[in-house]
Design a protein around this motif. Structure first.
Motif, mmCIF file in Angstrom:
data_model
loop_
_atom_site.group_PDB
_atom_site.id
_atom_site.type_symbol
_atom_site.label_atom_id
_atom_site.label_comp_id
_atom_site.label_asym_id
_atom_site.label_seq_id
_atom_site.Cartn_x
_atom_site.Cartn_y
_atom_site.Cartn_z
ATOM 1 N N GLU A 125 26.099 42.764 32.386
ATOM 2 C CA GLU A 125 27.201 43.471 33.048
ATOM 3 C C GLU A 125 28.069 44.168 32.002
ATOM 4 N N ALA A 126 28.778 45.212 32.418
ATOM 5 C CA ALA A 126 29.707 45.919 31.522
ATOM 6 C C ALA A 126 31.051 45.208 31.577
ATOM 7 N N ASN A 127 31.250 44.245 30.694
ATOM 8 C CA ASN A 127 32.442 43.403 30.680
ATOM 9 C C ASN A 127 33.596 44.067 29.937
ATOM 10 N N VAL A 128 34.759 44.100 30.557
ATOM 11 C CA VAL A 128 35.970 44.556 29.887
ATOM 12 C C VAL A 128 36.545 43.341 29.164
ATOM 13 N N VAL A 129 36.634 43.409 27.838
ATOM 14 C CA VAL A 129 37.088 42.253 27.064
ATOM 15 C C VAL A 129 38.475 42.433 26.466
ATOM 16 N N ASP A 130 38.983 43.676 26.450
ATOM 17 C CA ASP A 130 40.329 43.903 25.943
ATOM 18 C C ASP A 130 40.840 45.242 26.448
ATOM 19 N N VAL A 131 42.142 45.299 26.711
ATOM 20 C CA VAL A 131 42.806 46.535 27.113
ATOM 21 C C VAL A 131 44.151 46.604 26.402
ATOM 22 N N GLU A 132 44.408 47.708 25.745
ATOM 23 C CA GLU A 132 45.717 48.005 25.168
ATOM 24 C C GLU A 132 46.240 49.249 25.882
ATOM 25 N N ILE A 133 47.527 49.248 26.238
ATOM 26 C CA ILE A 133 48.097 50.417 26.897
ATOM 27 C C ILE A 133 49.296 50.937 26.119
ATOM 28 N N GLY A 191 34.521 47.885 34.129
ATOM 29 C CA GLY A 191 33.380 48.542 33.514
ATOM 30 C C GLY A 191 32.266 48.784 34.521
ATOM 31 N N HIS A 192 31.339 49.661 34.152
ATOM 32 C CA HIS A 192 30.192 49.994 35.009
ATOM 33 C C HIS A 192 28.979 50.191 34.122
ATOM 34 N N ASP A 193 27.819 49.715 34.596
ATOM 35 C CA ASP A 193 26.595 50.028 33.860
ATOM 36 C C ASP A 193 25.559 50.591 34.812
ATOM 37 N N GLN A 194 24.604 51.317 34.250
ATOM 38 C CA GLN A 194 23.621 52.070 35.031
ATOM 39 C C GLN A 194 22.734 51.197 35.909
ATOM 40 N N ILE A 195 22.489 49.967 35.520
ATOM 41 C CA ILE A 195 21.569 49.098 36.249
ATOM 42 C C ILE A 195 22.300 48.218 37.262
#
Length: 131
Positions: free
Chosen positions: A16-24, A94-98
């Motif tokens: 999976e397309a994992n979001v592991v960090d976000v800075e804003i 996140g999103h991945d093609q599969i």
């Protein structure tokens, strides 16, 4: 729980397309998002092809397209996105093609910059009841 043959690291299903960090960073009427994804692009034909920012109800506010695979490593990409003034929280997904929208998401409180990581599993989840 991912299948036994799924690539796992730190509890994340790397298919999976994992979001592991976000800075804003708040700008004039918009926010700059620095988003770090972790996806094992080496182990399948598809790759993490975008991440997006959305309302808690799932309305897309903006997204950052990714043009190529990044291997089995964390990587960060940035995008400036206009956010409605009344929004207090956003979901970064996140999103991945599969596999589409599965994996870890991060919910960000725009007023405090605090965030919460949530493993949504293999399916896109709705967060409209989040508070």
């Amino acid at each position: 729980m991912p299948p036994e043959n799924a690539p796992i690291e730190g509890g994340l299903d790397l298919r999976e397309a994992n979001v592991v960090d976000v800075e804003i960073e708040k700008l004039n009427g918009s926010y700059k998002f620095d988003v770090t994804l972790y996806h094992d692009d080496d182990d399948e034909d598809g790759y993490a092809n975008w991440w997006q920012v959305e309302t808690l109800g799932g309305e897309e506010l903006g997204r950052r397209d990714l043009a190529h695979a990044h291997g089995a490593q964390e990587f960060t990409r940035s995008q400036t996105i206009e956010i409605p003034q009344e929004a207090k929280y956003v979901v970064v997904r996140g999103h991945d093609q599969i596999h589409g929208y599965g994996g870890q998401v991060i919910i960000v409180n725009l007023r405090t910059s605090q965030s919460e990581k949530i493993d949504q599993g293999s399916e896109k989840q709705d967060f409209s009841d989040y508070s």
